[in-house]
Design an enzyme around this catalytic site. Structure first.
Site: not given
Length: 383
Positions: A268, A319
């Site tokens: 991320h 996700d």
């Protein structure tokens, strides 16, 4: 200070590390894996509030009283139906194989034509539009999915929660308590996440004093990208392909890492540890897997995550586990990003309301790196 004395602009590729504005909406500590919405921890909100309470918090700055929550729920339920012309557009003018995000991007834009307040820019009108957009997008997503399957759209019951009515419109039957609770929590988890690509897009558009519909359509376009909202689709495609191939998750990761290929859902831009939303979704996936008697998606996901963490020091993001949660809920893979948008509509619109409270045009500069001193050669002499 004269223009020549002004400090040189700071350059950062992808604007990484650049602080563009102040916000009261969310706080992220990427080192600790902490996410706050207006001061409240994301786990506390996901476990103890509804999506509607979270929406009110983002829009208004505090959690609602029961009376305020009842009023908001009534407003959302009343606003869920969409004009028949939009359903006709989805039915007759949208290809059945259209990308759902492209279909929703167009449908969102069309909503403006049926809103008398579309270009009214006072704060109360903009709040009412935020409510309407949050109410209508689930109806549009569910209608599109049913129409492309040759089924009639299911009208919203205009009862219960956003999660309940969405699953009802999508499947044509009442969702069970577990499915509704998981969908509601997933909506809370995706509602807001700082100045990400789609939110920044929305704020740039709104800073020109363009309208709310224009801003969220732009945000929708940014969310469509596989490096943003589309990542969980790629995660599920990877898991399905891995399951079909019979290859072990361990061998898959080793092969990917040897080729220096990216594994979607891992890593991320902000979090340097496990995304706190992924922690909650992983627990949800475990509960759902046990309920469904299908644990392979959890097992594959855990193997991939732990192997990459041990090898590369990268961890899972939101996700990574949301993909399997939605899959076990029976949701079509290509609807994952539109569902993300259903939730993030609250964050987008909250940012727009905040932007307009003290607006300043967002206008960064670009560093010119092209040639200089060229002169024009007559067209007949150019080779």
């Amino acid at each position: 200070m004269s223009q020549t004395d002004a400090p040189a602009p700071t350059q950062s590729r992808g604007l990484e590390g650049v602080t563009a504005l102040d916000t009261e909406l969310s706080f992220i500590d990427g080192q600790k894996g902490e996410l706050l919405y207006r001061g409240y921890g994301i786990q506390d909100l996901a476990e103890n509030t509804s999506f509607e309470e979270t929406a009110y918090l983002l829009w208004k700055g505090s959690l609602p009283t029961q009376a305020q929550l009842d009023e908001l729920n009534a407003q959302l339920r009343e606003a869920r139906p969409v004009h028949p012309d939009l359903l006709d557009h989805l039915r007759h003018h949208t290809p059945k194989d259209a990308n759902p995000m492209a279909a929703m991007r167009t449908a969102l834009s069309m909503l403006a034509a049926y809103d008398d307040e579309a270009d009214v820019m006072d704060a109360e009108a903009n709040y009412r539009k935020a409510v309407r957009l949050t109410a209508k997008l689930p109806t549009l997503v569910a209608a599109f999915d049913r129409i492309r399957k040759g089924l009639d759209p299911v009208a919203p019951k205009q009862e219960g929660s956003t999660a309940h009515d969405f699953l009802y419109m999508l499947n044509g039957e009442e969702p069970g308590p577990a499915a509704e609770a998981i969908m509601d929590a997933a909506l809370v988890l995706h509602a807001e996440h700082g100045l990400n690509a789609s939110t920044f897009t929305a704020r740039v558009i709104s800073s020109t004093l363009s309208d709310m519909y224009s801003a969220v359509v732009g945000a929708m376009g940014a969310l469509k990208g596989p490096l943003h909202g589309g990542a969980n689709i790629e995660v599920m495609k990877t898991l399905l392909k891995l399951d079909e191939s019979g290859q072990s998750a361990q061998d898959f990761v080793d092969e990917k890492l040897a080729k220096k290929e990216k594994i979607m859902g891992i890593g991320h831009r902000v979090y340097k540890t496990l995304d706190p939303r992924a922690v909650i979704l992983r627990d949800m996936l475990e509960d759902l897997s046990e309920e469904k008697g299908e644990t392979k998606w959890l097992e594959m996901s855990d193997t991939i995550r732990t192997t990459v963490k041990e090898t590369k020091g990268l961890d899972a993001n939101v996700d990574f586990y949301s993909a399997s949660v939605y899959y076990l809920l029976g949701i079509e893979t290509d609807l994952y990003t539109p569902i993300f948008a259903i939730s993030r509509m609250t964050g987008w619109t909250a940012h727009l309301l905040e932007q307009w409270e003290d607006n300043r045009l967002i206008r960064p500069r670009a560093e010119y790196v092209g040639p200089r001193g060229l002169t024009v050669t007559p067209v007949a002499e150019r080779g």
